[in-house]
Design an enzyme around this catalytic site. Structure first.
Site, mmCIF file in Angstrom:
data_model
loop_
_atom_site.group_PDB
_atom_site.id
_atom_site.type_symbol
_atom_site.label_atom_id
_atom_site.label_comp_id
_atom_site.label_asym_id
_atom_site.label_seq_id
_atom_site.Cartn_x
_atom_site.Cartn_y
_atom_site.Cartn_z
ATOM 1 N N GLY A 191 0.718 -1.126 0.145
ATOM 2 C CA GLY A 191 -0.064 -0.125 -0.078
ATOM 3 C C GLY A 191 0.726 1.318 -0.095
ATOM 4 N NE ARG A 208 -0.357 2.308 -5.843
ATOM 5 C CZ ARG A 208 -1.413 2.348 -6.571
ATOM 6 N NH1 ARG A 208 -1.609 2.722 -7.835
ATOM 7 N NH2 ARG A 208 -2.463 1.830 -6.157
ATOM 8 C CB CYS A 220 -16.055 2.049 -29.676
ATOM 9 S SG CYS A 220 -15.293 1.636 -31.236
HETATM 10 N N1 LLP Z 1 -1.247 -7.115 -0.389
HETATM 11 C C1 LLP Z 1 -2.472 -7.166 -0.774
HETATM 12 C C2 LLP Z 1 -3.537 -8.110 0.009
HETATM 13 C C3 LLP Z 1 -3.146 -6.652 -1.702
HETATM 14 O O1 LLP Z 1 -4.389 -6.556 -1.885
HETATM 15 C C4 LLP Z 1 -2.425 -5.579 -2.494
HETATM 16 C C5 LLP Z 1 -3.101 -4.780 -3.473
HETATM 17 C C6 LLP Z 1 -0.979 -5.410 -2.179
HETATM 18 C C7 LLP Z 1 -0.541 -5.988 -1.349
HETATM 19 C C8 LLP Z 1 -0.232 -4.417 -2.889
HETATM 20 O O2 LLP Z 1 -0.588 -3.119 -2.816
HETATM 21 P P1 LLP Z 1 0.299 -2.036 -3.143
HETATM 22 O O3 LLP Z 1 1.839 -1.842 -2.617
HETATM 23 O O4 LLP Z 1 0.657 -2.260 -4.748
HETATM 24 O O5 LLP Z 1 -0.515 -0.463 -3.035
HETATM 25 N N2 LLP Z 1 -5.462 -1.569 -9.254
HETATM 26 C C9 LLP Z 1 -5.376 -0.498 -8.202
HETATM 27 C C10 LLP Z 1 -4.592 -0.881 -6.915
HETATM 28 C C11 LLP Z 1 -5.467 -2.177 -6.437
HETATM 29 C C12 LLP Z 1 -4.328 -2.640 -5.261
HETATM 30 C C13 LLP Z 1 -4.932 -3.926 -4.759
HETATM 31 N N3 LLP Z 1 -4.274 -4.789 -3.713
HETATM 32 C C14 LLP Z 1 -4.886 0.754 -8.728
HETATM 33 O O6 LLP Z 1 -4.496 0.749 -10.070
HETATM 34 O O7 LLP Z 1 -4.549 1.778 -8.105
#
Ligand code: LLP
Length: 440
Positions: free
Chosen positions: A260, A297, A362
């Site tokens: 996150g 991310r 489209c």
């Molecule tokens: N762990 C779990 C259980 C998760 O559900 C996620 C992301 C992560 C780790 C990694 O999160 P990060 O470090 O990448 O924030 N498609 C969306 C983001 C969805 C995130 C889903 N879960 C976007 O493009 O912003």
């Protein structure tokens, strides 16, 4: 001396020693590491996703280094970007991985990760997926309900193994994120075990014959900048740990605080991970547990760009449109989350324009940017859409029967295609010209 300007990423992250950008301009020419972007586009065509290996390594090393004040493991989250090129770089760095489907488990094993390097999570695991995870010998299965714990116990019993279970707790803290779709740790979310139910599920996990309670886990959301929700959530998990230990349940070894961590798309500043780690120490060190993070991310978000070519420039209803060969099928984030991605002309002509940068699909919702003050561009020009390393290609679709673009890793002055551009035949490969009709 040529003038070197950091195209995008001089800004964005606080702390020492941060962060080389993968994308720089040298005498105005845009490069990814040592590879010129115009040259690359000529070689591989557009749309193309271009990733900087150095930046991925840098981000991983930075987070891993910051967390080294505690016993810890960094498990990169495949859902952010799961191609074999990215996975190879991270495996070489010593990362573990976090997967949320049988497909991602398959990718992780194929990329050479050992079962013991893999965490299996996800809100809706099927029995087949659980079976594959246990057979692979994963480090942890993060379970999200009592029913799932019971299913884990049954399948582990059938396989003659003990399932290493982490409980994904919904810590029910207040989360600030850029979009409501990417908050997960608030009361009433579909994710995790409601806080008030966790002790009962933990006792069950400890009692069942084929499960072993080895972790407590949370993931509160994505694109987060404030540290207090993590710290509040961590305190809640530690509180649960203490209650369980007081009851004699002392098998827990891992405290998984999820992913996150936010990154810069515009003028944001990523959390200072050194400060974050220091704040975690006082809460986590006394427990003796190993801290786990599951970043996606933070590791890859800024390390990728989408290269697209302007097909047409047109004027309609007082607006200037740049119609590009990439759109929502290549990058869903602008239309799905109203997300901002910086866009530059690869070779600016000089001058600015206000543009709607739209794709060829489209749908009126097919855009990369609306009302954007940006480099003036004409048909044929190349545009760089930044910060697509996370949730870019992995969320691409074949809508309008559009083949997915090519993925390219750059490393120093070399580049390699790691995912070939899809061909039309790939898109119909699973369709049966002569379906076999059966009696229903
Ligand atoms: N762990 C779990 C259980 C998760 O559900 C996620 C992301 C992560 C780790 C990694 O999160 P990060 O470090 O990448 O924030 N498609 C969306 C983001 C969805 C995130 C889903 N879960 C976007 O493009 O912003």
């Amino acid at each position: 001396m040529p003038e070197v300007r950091d195209g995008v990423h001089g800004r964005g992250v606080v702390g020492e020693g941060l962060l080389t950008s993968g994308f720089t301009r040298i005498d105005g020419v845009l490069n990814c590491e040592g590879v010129g972007i115009e040259v690359l586009a000529r070689e591989v065509g557009t749309p193309a996703y271009v990733y900087s290996s150095a930046m991925v390594r840098d981000r991983y090393a930075h987070l891993d280094g910051a967390l080294s004040v505690l016993p810890h493991r960094v498990h990169y989250t495949l859902k952010a970007n799961s191609n074999a090129g990215i996975l190879r770089v991270l495996r070489e760095q010593g990362a573990g991985v976090d997967v949320v489907s049988g497909g991602e488990l398959f990718r992780a094993l194929r990329a050479g990760f050992a079962g013991s390097d893999i965490i299996f999570g996800g809100v809706g695991k099927s029995a087949d997926e659980i079976r594959s995870a246990l057979t692979a010998g994963v480090l942890l299965v993060n379970a999200e309900s009592e029913a799932e714990v019971r299913l884990l116990d049954r399948i582990a019993g059938e396989l003659g193994v003990t399932a290493p279970v982490g409980l994904r707790v919904n810590p029910e803290v207040t989360v600030h994120s850029s979009h409501r779709y990417i908050k997960t740790g608030e009361k009433g979310a579909k994710f995790g075990i409601p806080f008030d139910d966790v002790l009962a599920v933990a006792r069950l996990t400890a009692e069942l014959p084929h499960t072993r309670l080895v972790g407590l886990d949370m993931h509160i959301g994505s694109q987060l900048f404030r540290l207090d929700p993590y710290l509040d959530g961590t305190e809640r998990l530690v509180g649960l740990l203490e209650q369980l230990r007081a009851e004699g349940i002392d098998t827990i070894r891992y405290l998984d605080i999820g992913g996150g961590l936010g990154v810069a798309y515009e003028a944001e500043q990523s959390p200072d991970v050194e400060r974050f780690a220091r704040a975690l120490v006082s809460r986590v060190a006394p427990t003796g547990l190993t801290l786990i993070m599951e970043p996606g991310r933070f590791i890859v978000g800024n390390a990728g760009m989408l290269l697209t070519r302007v097909l047409y420039r047109k004027h309609s209803g007082g607006r200037d449109f740049l119609v590009t060969d990439a759109g929502m099928t290549e990058l869903l984030r602008p239309s799905h989350y109203d997300a901002y991605h910086r866009i530059e002309a690869v070779t600016p002509r000089g001058g600015q324009m206000m543009a709607d940068v739209v794709g060829p699909v489209c749908e009126s919702g097919d855009f990369l940017a609306l009302d954007r003050a940006m480099d003036d561009a004409q048909a044929g020009d190349l545009l760089a859409v930044y910060d697509v390393g996370a949730y870019g290609y992995v969320m691409a679709s074949n809508y309008n029967t559009r083949p997915r673009g090519v993925e390219v890793m750059v490393d120093g002055d070399q580049f390699a295609i790691v995912t070939a551009r899809e061909r039309y035949e790939d898109l119909v490969r699973l369709e049966l010209d002569e379906p076999e009709w059966r009696q229903g």
